[in-house]
Write an enzyme that holds these catalytic residues in place. Structure first.
Site, PDB file in Angstrom:
ATOM      1  N   CYS A 132      47.035  10.438  53.427  1.00  0.00           N
ATOM      2  CA  CYS A 132      47.238  10.424  54.880  1.00  0.00           C
ATOM      3  C   CYS A 132      46.380  11.491  55.563  1.00  0.00           C
ATOM      4  O   CYS A 132      46.598  12.684  55.392  1.00  0.00           O
ATOM      5  CB  CYS A 132      48.739  10.639  55.142  1.00  0.00           C
TER       6      CYS A 132
ATOM      7  N   CYS B 112      48.132  13.870  58.028  1.00  0.00           N
ATOM      8  CA  CYS B 112      48.951  14.858  57.305  1.00  0.00           C
ATOM      9  C   CYS B 112      48.108  16.068  56.923  1.00  0.00           C
ATOM     10  O   CYS B 112      48.578  17.205  56.988  1.00  0.00           O
ATOM     11  CB  CYS B 112      49.550  14.249  56.036  1.00  0.00           C
TER      12      CYS B 112
END
Ligand SMILES: [Zn+2]
Ligand SMILES: [Zn+2]
Length: 187
Positions: free
Chosen positions: A109, A112
């Site tokens: 991700c 993230c």
């Protein structure tokens, strides 16, 4: 008023629980019973364990422990995010007293990865006042589904084992810090 727009802040002076509208949180609200300032939080000294009361506006002045004189807000790597799993979540988060921020993330991700450095900084800065935890949602699907984590990053903020706030998306560090401070002040 929607209860979500209010926060309960316990007066550190007299113990009264005050309901404060979120938008007033940053104008130094006073306790309704004793008029003490409510914008204080407890920062535990990492050196001696003493709990120090600290108004929010002094956090940036490198405050020292009232007992041993150690620096309360650390810049180094004393405070690091901890890894939590489906197996350790109960112990590390739900049974923990105080403030815990859980970063639900996954290695693939991109957003993230943008949030991670901010969380590292906050973990160090508030080492005596809050814990920062990381939960890999791919490896820990039980906890992720229990808290309905549908997109990542999702930040779950716990106070004394209760989920009090969910933040979805890659927020700027200042926004995460504001929410973390608000949770540290509530009781
Ligand atoms: Zn009071
Ligand atoms: Zn100390």
């Amino acid at each position: 008023m929607n209860p979500d727009d209010q926060m309960v802040i316990r007066c550190l002076n007299c113990g009264k629980k005050n309901r404060i509208p979120r938008e007033r949180l940053h104008d130094s609200p006073l306790c309704g019973a004793c008029r003490a300032t409510l914008d204080e939080m407890i920062i535990r000294c990492l050196n001696c364990g003493t709990k120090n009361r600290m108004p929010e506006n002094r956090l940036n002045e490198k405050p020292l422990c009232g007992k041993c004189g150690a620096t309360l807000i650390v810049d180094g790597d004393q405070g690091r995010p901890i890894e939590v799993t489906d197996g350790t979540f109960n112990r590390e988060v739900l049974s923990a007293s105080g403030s815990v921020l859980v970063d639900c993330w996954a290695p693939w991700c991109g957003p993230c990865r943008m949030v991670a450095p901010a969380l590292d900084e906050l973990a160090a800065k508030y080492a005596g006042g809050a814990r920062i935890a990381k939960l890999n949602v791919d490896e820990n699907p039980l906890t992720a589904s229990r808290y309905n984590v549908r997109s990542i990053p999702t930040l779950l903020l716990f106070k004394d084992g209760e989920l009090v706030k969910t933040l979805v998306g890659a927020l700027p560090k200042e926004a995460i810090e504001r929410e973390l401070i608000a949770i540290m002040k509530t009781n």
